[in-house]
Motif scaffolding. Structure first.
Motif, PDB file in Angstrom:
ATOM      1  N   LEU A 135      46.979  29.315  36.889  1.00  0.00           N
ATOM      2  CA  LEU A 135      47.103  29.984  38.181  1.00  0.00           C
ATOM      3  C   LEU A 135      45.729  30.529  38.559  1.00  0.00           C
ATOM      4  CD1 LEU A 135      48.854  31.158  40.505  1.00  0.00           C
ATOM      5  CD2 LEU A 135      49.121  33.213  39.089  1.00  0.00           C
ATOM      6  N   MET A 136      45.291  30.205  39.782  1.00  0.00           N
ATOM      7  CA  MET A 136      43.983  30.647  40.255  1.00  0.00           C
ATOM      8  C   MET A 136      44.139  31.580  41.450  1.00  0.00           C
ATOM      9  SD  MET A 136      41.937  27.027  39.847  1.00  0.00           S
ATOM     10  CE  MET A 136      43.401  26.086  40.294  1.00  0.00           C
ATOM     11  N   LEU A 137      43.425  32.678  41.402  1.00  0.00           N
ATOM     12  CA  LEU A 137      43.443  33.679  42.463  1.00  0.00           C
ATOM     13  C   LEU A 137      42.038  33.767  43.055  1.00  0.00           C
ATOM     14  CD1 LEU A 137      44.897  36.002  43.952  1.00  0.00           C
ATOM     15  CD2 LEU A 137      44.181  37.509  42.093  1.00  0.00           C
ATOM     16  N   GLY A 138      41.935  33.514  44.363  1.00  0.00           N
ATOM     17  CA  GLY A 138      40.619  33.489  44.994  1.00  0.00           C
ATOM     18  C   GLY A 138      40.379  34.660  45.928  1.00  0.00           C
ATOM     19  N   TRP A 139      39.108  35.038  46.044  1.00  0.00           N
ATOM     20  CA  TRP A 139      38.684  36.084  46.975  1.00  0.00           C
ATOM     21  C   TRP A 139      38.218  35.410  48.267  1.00  0.00           C
ATOM     22  CZ3 TRP A 139      38.880  41.142  47.712  1.00  0.00           C
ATOM     23  CH2 TRP A 139      37.995  41.742  48.608  1.00  0.00           C
ATOM     24  N   PRO A 140      38.532  36.009  49.450  1.00  0.00           N
ATOM     25  CA  PRO A 140      38.135  35.388  50.717  1.00  0.00           C
ATOM     26  C   PRO A 140      36.649  35.569  51.017  1.00  0.00           C
ATOM     27  CG  PRO A 140      39.273  37.446  51.137  1.00  0.00           C
ATOM     28  CD  PRO A 140      39.369  37.212  49.657  1.00  0.00           C
ATOM     29  N   GLY A 141      35.816  34.863  50.253  1.00  0.00           N
ATOM     30  CA  GLY A 141      34.373  34.963  50.446  1.00  0.00           C
ATOM     31  C   GLY A 141      33.649  34.667  49.150  1.00  0.00           C
ATOM     32  N   ARG A 142      32.353  34.524  49.249  1.00  0.00           N
ATOM     33  CA  ARG A 142      31.531  34.249  48.067  1.00  0.00           C
ATOM     34  C   ARG A 142      31.342  35.525  47.259  1.00  0.00           C
ATOM     35  NH1 ARG A 142      28.030  30.339  46.377  1.00  0.00           N
ATOM     36  NH2 ARG A 142      26.291  31.023  45.046  1.00  0.00           N
ATOM     37  N   LEU A 143      31.434  35.392  45.949  1.00  0.00           N
ATOM     38  CA  LEU A 143      31.309  36.541  45.062  1.00  0.00           C
ATOM     39  C   LEU A 143      29.896  36.642  44.501  1.00  0.00           C
ATOM     40  CD1 LEU A 143      34.646  36.152  43.075  1.00  0.00           C
ATOM     41  CD2 LEU A 143      34.091  38.022  44.635  1.00  0.00           C
ATOM     42  N   PRO A 144      29.335  37.851  44.461  1.00  0.00           N
ATOM     43  CA  PRO A 144      28.016  38.023  43.832  1.00  0.00           C
ATOM     44  C   PRO A 144      28.143  37.974  42.314  1.00  0.00           C
ATOM     45  CG  PRO A 144      28.893  40.155  44.476  1.00  0.00           C
ATOM     46  CD  PRO A 144      29.873  39.129  44.978  1.00  0.00           C
ATOM     47  N   VAL A 145      27.020  37.822  41.631  1.00  0.00           N
ATOM     48  CA  VAL A 145      27.022  37.901  40.160  1.00  0.00           C
ATOM     49  C   VAL A 145      27.424  39.321  39.766  1.00  0.00           C
ATOM     50  CG1 VAL A 145      25.615  37.745  38.080  1.00  0.00           C
ATOM     51  CG2 VAL A 145      25.267  36.118  39.958  1.00  0.00           C
ATOM     52  N   PRO A 146      28.443  39.471  38.922  1.00  0.00           N
ATOM     53  CA  PRO A 146      28.964  40.818  38.651  1.00  0.00           C
ATOM     54  C   PRO A 146      28.161  41.566  37.587  1.00  0.00           C
ATOM     55  CG  PRO A 146      30.251  39.206  37.453  1.00  0.00           C
ATOM     56  CD  PRO A 146      29.231  38.424  38.251  1.00  0.00           C
ATOM     57  N   ALA A 147      28.372  42.879  37.577  1.00  0.00           N
ATOM     58  CA  ALA A 147      27.888  43.722  36.489  1.00  0.00           C
ATOM     59  C   ALA A 147      29.040  43.905  35.503  1.00  0.00           C
ATOM     60  CB  ALA A 147      27.423  45.074  37.026  1.00  0.00           C
ATOM     61  N   VAL A 148      28.772  43.668  34.233  1.00  0.00           N
ATOM     62  CA  VAL A 148      29.815  43.732  33.204  1.00  0.00           C
ATOM     63  C   VAL A 148      29.566  44.943  32.321  1.00  0.00           C
ATOM     64  CG1 VAL A 148      30.942  42.518  31.312  1.00  0.00           C
ATOM     65  CG2 VAL A 148      30.029  41.222  33.254  1.00  0.00           C
ATOM     66  N   SER A 149      30.596  45.782  32.175  1.00  0.00           N
ATOM     67  CA  SER A 149      30.485  46.969  31.330  1.00  0.00           C
ATOM     68  C   SER A 149      31.827  47.250  30.676  1.00  0.00           C
ATOM     69  CB  SER A 149      30.035  48.176  32.152  1.00  0.00           C
ATOM     70  OG  SER A 149      29.975  49.349  31.359  1.00  0.00           O
ATOM     71  N   GLY A 150      31.876  47.137  29.358  1.00  0.00           N
ATOM     72  CA  GLY A 150      33.123  47.408  28.641  1.00  0.00           C
ATOM     73  C   GLY A 150      34.218  46.442  29.040  1.00  0.00           C
ATOM     74  N   ASP A 151      35.348  46.992  29.507  1.00  0.00           N
ATOM     75  CA  ASP A 151      36.477  46.155  29.926  1.00  0.00           C
ATOM     76  C   ASP A 151      36.490  45.934  31.431  1.00  0.00           C
ATOM     77  OD1 ASP A 151      37.123  48.674  30.805  1.00  0.00           O
ATOM     78  OD2 ASP A 151      39.146  48.707  29.946  1.00  0.00           O
ATOM     79  N   ARG A 152      35.356  46.201  32.111  1.00  0.00           N
ATOM     80  CA  ARG A 152      35.328  46.175  33.573  1.00  0.00           C
ATOM     81  C   ARG A 152      34.194  45.293  34.082  1.00  0.00           C
ATOM     82  NH1 ARG A 152      37.533  50.915  36.979  1.00  0.00           N
ATOM     83  NH2 ARG A 152      38.545  51.083  34.955  1.00  0.00           N
ATOM     84  N   VAL A 153      34.499  44.526  35.141  1.00  0.00           N
ATOM     85  CA  VAL A 153      33.509  43.714  35.813  1.00  0.00           C
ATOM     86  C   VAL A 153      33.478  44.143  37.276  1.00  0.00           C
ATOM     87  CG1 VAL A 153      35.201  41.878  36.213  1.00  0.00           C
ATOM     88  CG2 VAL A 153      32.791  41.340  36.342  1.00  0.00           C
TER      89      VAL A 153
END
Length: 250
Positions: free
Chosen positions: A155-173
């Motif tokens: 199952l794929m869930l998409g965001w309505p737009g281009r996503l930037p490179v995320p910041a990853v910290s612990g259990d959170r992006v």
């Protein structure tokens, strides 16, 4: 020298030989006339009891009960272990169940490992170290925001737009500024992924796109059903539930 003196001299020589042998081999010699017989002595060490092996787990209930009775300690029944529960056999013959509300362990390669929601970038995706649900977050770009897998189903869930490179910290992006003044966050919970929309300013809250955010769902052979609470159930061709997404909250 007379015959009498010769006899005494031989007697003294023999006695002197015996005395010398007596000092060399104390308590180990049998003295005969003019000779010494050595008797070997065997030293026998006392038997040492083997230590009792402490067993912390056993494959089934019968083996666990027997091991607990012998060791005097509780022994886990491995065949009864799940993501949220453990069963122990006690020395008294009783059984103990330990139940958790959330998963605390997960099987990886046939071995139980502790749940670890720490996110790592791997293979172009952001994935938890060990979670009960197989999922991954986007590492930026035009692809899906979240991909969930169960067996061969995806199952794929998409965001309505281009996503930037995320910041990853612990259990959170964190995907910064997906809209003006708005961040998008993905959280790795023990039971699956969770999405948060962080509105940072009042101006951002008035943005039309923030008032109604729509995600794109896709999955081969899967259908999305919504109930009255806003929760989403993803079912297969036979109508059997495969995934479930809770209702959004503000």
């Amino acid at each position: 020298m007379s015959d009498r003196d010769a006899v005494w001299e031989r007697a003294l020589i023999c006695w002197g030989s015996v005395m010398r042998c007596h000092w060399i081999l104390p308590a180990c010699a049998l003295l005969l006339v003019g000779s010494v017989v050595v008797v070997p002595v065997l030293l026998v060490r006392p038997a040492v009891a083997e230590p009792v092996r402490v067993v912390g787990e056993a494959p089934d209930e019968v083996a666990a009960v027997a091991a607990a009775r012998v060791s005097g300690r509780r022994v886990e029944v491995v065949s009864a272990r799940t993501e949220t529960a453990q069963v122990f056999a006690n020395p008294s013959g009783t059984m103990t169940l330990e139940q958790h509300t959330l998963p605390v362990r997960v099987r990886r390669g046939g071995v139980w490992v502790p749940v670890d929601s720490t996110l790592r970038v791997r293979g172009g995706w952001v994935e938890p170290v060990a979670a009960t649900v197989d999922f991954r977050f986007s590492n930026g770009g035009d692809g899906p925001l979240v991909v969930l897998s169960k067996g061969e189903r995806r199952l794929m869930l998409g965001w309505p737009g281009r996503l930037p490179v995320p910041a990853v910290s612990g259990d959170r992006v964190t995907y910064s500024e997906v809209l003006p003044g708005v961040d998008l966050q993905g959280v790795a919970d023990p039971s699956g992924p969770r999405l948060l929309v962080v509105v940072k300013t009042r101006e951002a809250a008035r943005h039309p796109a923030v008032r109604r955010i729509g995600y794109r769902w896709s999955g081969e052979g899967l259908a999305v059903r919504r109930d009255g609470s806003g929760a989403v159930s993803v079912v297969d061709a036979a109508g059997e539930p495969v995934f479930r997404v809770g209702a959004p909250i503000m």
